[in-house]
Design a protein around this motif. Structure first.
Motif, PDB file in Angstrom:
ATOM      1  N   UNK A  29       0.842  -1.203   0.000  1.00 43.00           N
ATOM      2  CA  UNK A  29       0.000   0.000   0.000  1.00 43.00           C
ATOM      3  C   UNK A  29       0.874   1.249   0.000  1.00 43.00           C
ATOM      4  N   UNK A  30       1.899   1.268   0.848  1.00 45.14           N
ATOM      5  CA  UNK A  30       2.786   2.431   0.910  1.00 45.14           C
ATOM      6  C   UNK A  30       3.449   2.701  -0.432  1.00 45.14           C
ATOM      7  N   UNK A  31       3.918   1.646  -1.095  1.00 46.99           N
ATOM      8  CA  UNK A  31       4.590   1.811  -2.390  1.00 46.99           C
ATOM      9  C   UNK A  31       3.597   2.225  -3.476  1.00 46.99           C
ATOM     10  N   UNK A  32       2.365   1.713  -3.398  1.00 46.96           N
ATOM     11  CA  UNK A  32       1.341   2.063  -4.393  1.00 46.96           C
ATOM     12  C   UNK A  32       0.931   3.525  -4.274  1.00 46.96           C
ATOM     13  N   UNK A  33       0.798   4.034  -3.047  1.00 45.02           N
ATOM     14  CA  UNK A  33       0.185   5.340  -2.841  1.00 45.02           C
ATOM     15  C   UNK A  33       1.186   6.471  -2.619  1.00 45.02           C
ATOM     16  N   UNK A  34       2.402   6.146  -2.164  1.00 48.98           N
ATOM     17  CA  UNK A  34       3.368   7.180  -1.804  1.00 48.98           C
ATOM     18  C   UNK A  34       4.549   7.204  -2.771  1.00 48.98           C
ATOM     19  N   UNK A  35       5.185   8.363  -2.931  1.00 43.70           N
ATOM     20  CA  UNK A  35       6.458   8.402  -3.648  1.00 43.70           C
ATOM     21  C   UNK A  35       7.476   7.515  -2.927  1.00 43.70           C
ATOM     22  N   UNK A  36       8.452   7.005  -3.663  1.00 39.41           N
ATOM     23  CA  UNK A  36       9.404   6.030  -3.119  1.00 39.41           C
ATOM     24  C   UNK A  36      10.067   6.524  -1.835  1.00 39.41           C
ATOM     25  N   UNK A  37      10.583   7.743  -1.826  1.00 38.63           N
ATOM     26  CA  UNK A  37      11.292   8.244  -0.648  1.00 38.63           C
ATOM     27  C   UNK A  37      10.354   8.420   0.540  1.00 38.63           C
ATOM     28  N   UNK A  38       9.130   8.839   0.287  1.00 41.96           N
ATOM     29  CA  UNK A  38       8.157   8.967   1.376  1.00 41.96           C
ATOM     30  C   UNK A  38       7.811   7.595   1.941  1.00 41.96           C
ATOM     31  N   UNK A  39       7.617   6.614   1.053  1.00 42.04           N
ATOM     32  CA  UNK A  39       7.287   5.266   1.503  1.00 42.04           C
ATOM     33  C   UNK A  39       8.411   4.696   2.363  1.00 42.04           C
ATOM     34  N   UNK A  40       9.645   4.894   1.933  1.00 41.92           N
ATOM     35  CA  UNK A  40      10.784   4.376   2.676  1.00 41.92           C
ATOM     36  C   UNK A  40      10.896   5.050   4.038  1.00 41.92           C
ATOM     37  N   UNK A  41      10.768   6.351   4.068  1.00 41.93           N
ATOM     38  CA  UNK A  41      10.826   7.099   5.328  1.00 41.93           C
ATOM     39  C   UNK A  41       9.715   6.649   6.275  1.00 41.93           C
ATOM     40  N   UNK A  42       8.518   6.533   5.734  1.00 43.93           N
ATOM     41  CA  UNK A  42       7.342   6.164   6.525  1.00 43.93           C
ATOM     42  C   UNK A  42       7.517   4.790   7.167  1.00 43.93           C
ATOM     43  N   UNK A  43       8.040   3.837   6.390  1.00 46.05           N
ATOM     44  CA  UNK A  43       8.179   2.466   6.878  1.00 46.05           C
ATOM     45  C   UNK A  43       9.376   2.285   7.802  1.00 46.05           C
ATOM     46  N   UNK A  44      10.483   2.978   7.552  1.00 46.81           N
ATOM     47  CA  UNK A  44      11.701   2.764   8.330  1.00 46.81           C
ATOM     48  C   UNK A  44      11.692   3.479   9.673  1.00 46.81           C
ATOM     49  N   UNK A  45      11.076   4.660   9.728  1.00 47.97           N
ATOM     50  CA  UNK A  45      11.126   5.417  10.973  1.00 47.97           C
ATOM     51  C   UNK A  45       9.987   5.097  11.931  1.00 47.97           C
TER      52      UNK A  45
END
Length: 276
Positions: free
Chosen positions: A153-169
């Motif tokens: 879902x994160x990868x589908x809806x968010x830009x790559x850098x936002x998805x990575x930041x959102x999931x890692x932090x």
């Protein structure tokens, strides 16, 4: 009526089915019991003639805090692989059903939306959030990767850098940020949220239901197709829609060309009126 009021509740008012996660004392965390009840509720509502739009929201101050860590994980894992696979089928199953639902669906995110909550969030066609709502992929904070389809879902809806930041932090974001990032359609103050959702639901309710279903499916399908594949799919999807409701299309054209009673760029034709 297929409705477990201990975990899921619903009302149908003016063509809108208001379906609510109903575990406010647990921040509406999803449990195996809730997942089974939700499947029964969406089954009950999908083809009811008095339902034009389904809104999914939460009772109390949360939308859903994600999976109930005790019931969904610890208790099902105690049953071994059988319990784990059953609980996965039950949760993924109703999210999948909701993605391809017969009626338009709206997520009305009134509060917390965490982890596994991203599954039903993505399953809904539109998502409106309160500015005050909180979204988060908190799994990293307790030692696992975002599950329940949340990574996809994160990868589908968010830009790559936002998805990575959102999931890692694992840091929460508010409704305004979720809208800016593309996780939801729009964010408004909590006091205005229900009125805004009703406004959108009424617009959807006025449109041709066959065309709505075909359009929903097309938007979800064509994203993974080449242009030529999408072109072919859409031609055939329109032909299939015409076979279900050819008169509706012709009536819309008649009202525009012959009556000049509406303008397609500004609103919908009157689907409740046909030529005598």
């Amino acid at each position: 009526m297929a409705n477990d009021t201990e975990t899921v509740a619903f009302d149908v008012i003016d063509g809108i089915a208001w379906v609510r996660f109903n575990r406010p004392d647990k921040r509406n965390a999803m449990s195996p019991t809730l997942n089974r009840a939700m499947m029964e509720v969406i089954d009950e509502l999908e083809f009811r003639s008095d339902v034009a739009v389904l809104v999914l929201t939460g009772e109390g101050a949360a939308w859903t805090a994600g999976m109930d860590l005790k019931e969904y994980f610890r208790e099902t894992e105690a049953e071994g692989l059988k319990g784990v696979r059953r609980s996965q089928r039950e949760s993924y199953g109703w999210w999948r059903r909701l993605r391809w639902y017969q009626k338009p669906t709206i997520a009305m995110v009134n509060g917390w939306c965490f982890g596994g909550g991203y599954g039903p969030l993505f399953a809904c066609d539109l998502a409106f959030a309160a500015d005050e709502a909180k979204f988060g992929l908190s799994e990293i904070n307790w030692g696992i990767l975002p599950g329940g389809g949340a990574t996809k879902v994160a990868v589908e809806l968010l830009p790559f850098r936002k998805a990575m930041y959102h999931a890692l932090l694992g840091e929460p974001i508010d409704g305004k940020t979720a809208a800016e990032w593309g996780l939801v359609t729009e964010s408004v103050p909590l006091a205005q949220l229900k009125d805004r959702v009703i406004e959108v639901a009424k617009i959807l309710r006025a449109k041709n239901p066959v065309a709505l279903k075909a359009t929903k499916d097309a938007i979800r399908r064509v994203g993974v197709m080449t242009y030529d594949e999408a072109e072919d799919y859409l031609v055939r999807a329109q032909e299939a829609a015409n076979s279900f409701d050819n008169e509706g299309r012709k009536e819309g054209i008649r009202q525009f060309i012959d009556e000049k009673s509406y303008k397609p760029g500004l609103g919908a034709y009157d689907k409740d009126r046909t030529v005598l």
